[in-house]
Design an enzyme around this catalytic site. Sequence first.
Site, short mmCIF file in Angstrom:
data_model
loop_
_atom_site.label_atom_id
_atom_site.label_comp_id
_atom_site.label_asym_id
_atom_site.label_seq_id
_atom_site.Cartn_x
_atom_site.Cartn_y
_atom_site.Cartn_z
N SER A 239 76.13 73.90 33.22
CA SER A 239 76.65 74.19 34.47
C SER A 239 75.53 73.57 35.52
O SER A 239 75.22 72.38 35.32
CB SER A 239 76.77 75.44 34.80
OG SER A 239 77.70 75.43 35.91
N LYS A 243 73.61 69.97 35.05
CA LYS A 243 73.13 68.98 36.14
C LYS A 243 71.70 68.62 36.10
O LYS A 243 71.20 67.61 36.01
CB LYS A 243 73.48 69.31 37.45
CG LYS A 243 74.94 69.90 37.76
CD LYS A 243 75.19 70.27 39.03
CE LYS A 243 76.41 71.40 39.33
NZ LYS A 243 77.48 71.31 38.93
N TRP A 330 87.35 73.62 37.30
CA TRP A 330 86.35 73.36 38.48
C TRP A 330 85.47 72.37 38.18
O TRP A 330 85.16 71.42 39.10
CB TRP A 330 85.88 74.89 38.60
CG TRP A 330 85.19 74.91 39.86
CD1 TRP A 330 83.44 74.97 39.84
CD2 TRP A 330 85.25 74.72 41.19
NE1 TRP A 330 83.08 74.98 41.13
CE2 TRP A 330 83.86 74.95 42.09
CE3 TRP A 330 86.32 74.49 41.84
CZ2 TRP A 330 84.02 74.81 43.39
CZ3 TRP A 330 86.25 74.45 43.21
CH2 TRP A 330 84.91 74.78 44.07
N HIS A 380 84.34 78.37 31.60
CA HIS A 380 83.29 77.83 31.59
C HIS A 380 82.18 78.89 30.84
O HIS A 380 81.88 79.82 31.37
CB HIS A 380 83.04 77.92 33.30
CG HIS A 380 81.76 77.27 33.75
ND1 HIS A 380 81.52 76.01 33.96
CD2 HIS A 380 80.90 78.04 34.67
CE1 HIS A 380 80.53 75.96 34.38
NE2 HIS A 380 80.04 77.05 34.78
C1 GCU Z 1 79.52 77.09 40.74
C2 GCU Z 1 79.56 75.63 41.14
C3 GCU Z 1 79.23 74.52 39.94
C4 GCU Z 1 78.10 75.08 38.84
C5 GCU Z 1 78.41 76.54 38.28
C6 GCU Z 1 77.49 77.18 37.62
O1 GCU Z 1 80.78 77.13 40.21
O2 GCU Z 1 80.24 75.40 42.08
O3 GCU Z 1 78.83 73.25 40.54
O4 GCU Z 1 78.05 74.06 38.07
O5 GCU Z 1 78.76 77.14 39.75
O6 GCU Z 1 76.36 76.53 37.84
O7 GCU Z 1 77.76 78.04 36.97
#
Ligand code: GCU
Length: 399
Positions: A239, A243, A330, A380
Amino acid sequence: MFEANYHESLVPNYELPDPLVTQDGAAVSSSDWGKRRAEILSLFETHVFGKTPDQPIRVRTQVMSETESLGGKARRKEIRLYFTDQDTRPYLDLLIYLPSSASGQVPGFVGLNFQGNHSTTPEADVILSDQWMRAKGAGVVDHQATQEARGTSASRWAIERIIDRGYMVATAYCGDLDPDYDDGYQDGIHPLFHSNGAVPADDEWGTIGAWAWGLSRALDYFETDDEIDATRIAGMGHSRLGKTSLWAGAQDERFALVISNNSGCGGAALSRRRYGETVGRINASFPHWFCNNFRQYNENEDACPVDQHMLIALMAPRPVYVASAEEDRWADPKGEFLSAKYADAVYRLLGTDGLDAEDMPPIESPIQSRIGYHIRSGGHNVTDYDWDRYMDFADIHMR
Ligand code: GCU
């Protein structure tokens, strides 16, 4: 009010920048790739993540603990990396598990965690982080971890499975590098580079940049540890931390392999699809993650000189794995797949295979070519299924 688009039919038409055409419009041959790579990296610095300062920081290490673990199958170490001459924050605590059976230097995985090292294992003698925690619940009270927080993220860290397959695994708390809130960069490591309350310029790093910097410091440490093979380290993240692993792998070519787990917007997902989370939405919710320049592309994605397939291409020709989850809309699973697919041309140009798939594979049908990809059922998260595929992939490409 922001409403995410989840209809494929409402994904706008878009044209992606070509990783194999320079900003001046010239076609890139394999011998030009180094130059084009530098150009793409610099575009990501200026427009997306911000530049990481190159001022060197002298890192001191201290062994905080060393012990047998997992019934003798593993050895566990905690290593503190200090970034100043004082024994005060900011410092990074690395939690490392090594297979006892290993002879010689072991390859392995490193990734940041969301909730402190103590959350990744139920072992009661791992240092309980006293650093600020973003999340509530799971043993976190008033942004501080309590004893109840031990092991609460253990299902995301398949430590024993990793040890059983002969790999090292190391993790550290992202908040040691920069606590995950918008504080104008006044805590974490930013003040080491921007003194007296100064803030990063519009094209300089935010929080993701700071986290990625920390992954490289972990790699520096591995280079000094003769039990670890620093030339065979996979950077892994989930997540927001996926990134981060991508950005770390893009900047630091010492990462032999890079893994993006459900990294979504600003990670593996193509921004121009505007499916699920968008650039405008992420910059509004998390204004501290990217550089200020990235805000120019809020609701204006087509103007950005890069899209996220070019981030994947920055790993070439190193193996890279992108993983999605079916219910994680998402993060735009299809957009994550397409990034992997559109990075393929760069790998082929460099003479390796890329992604051996034209279309998105069915659920739990992993592709393990030089660019790897899978989509699993569920939401997720990081699961044993994900880790098992990463280890299969590392067996093929890093052993
Ligand atoms: C939120 C955010 C995402 C990210 C996520 C996470 O949902 O919007 O961009 O990847 O958190 O880090 O769990």
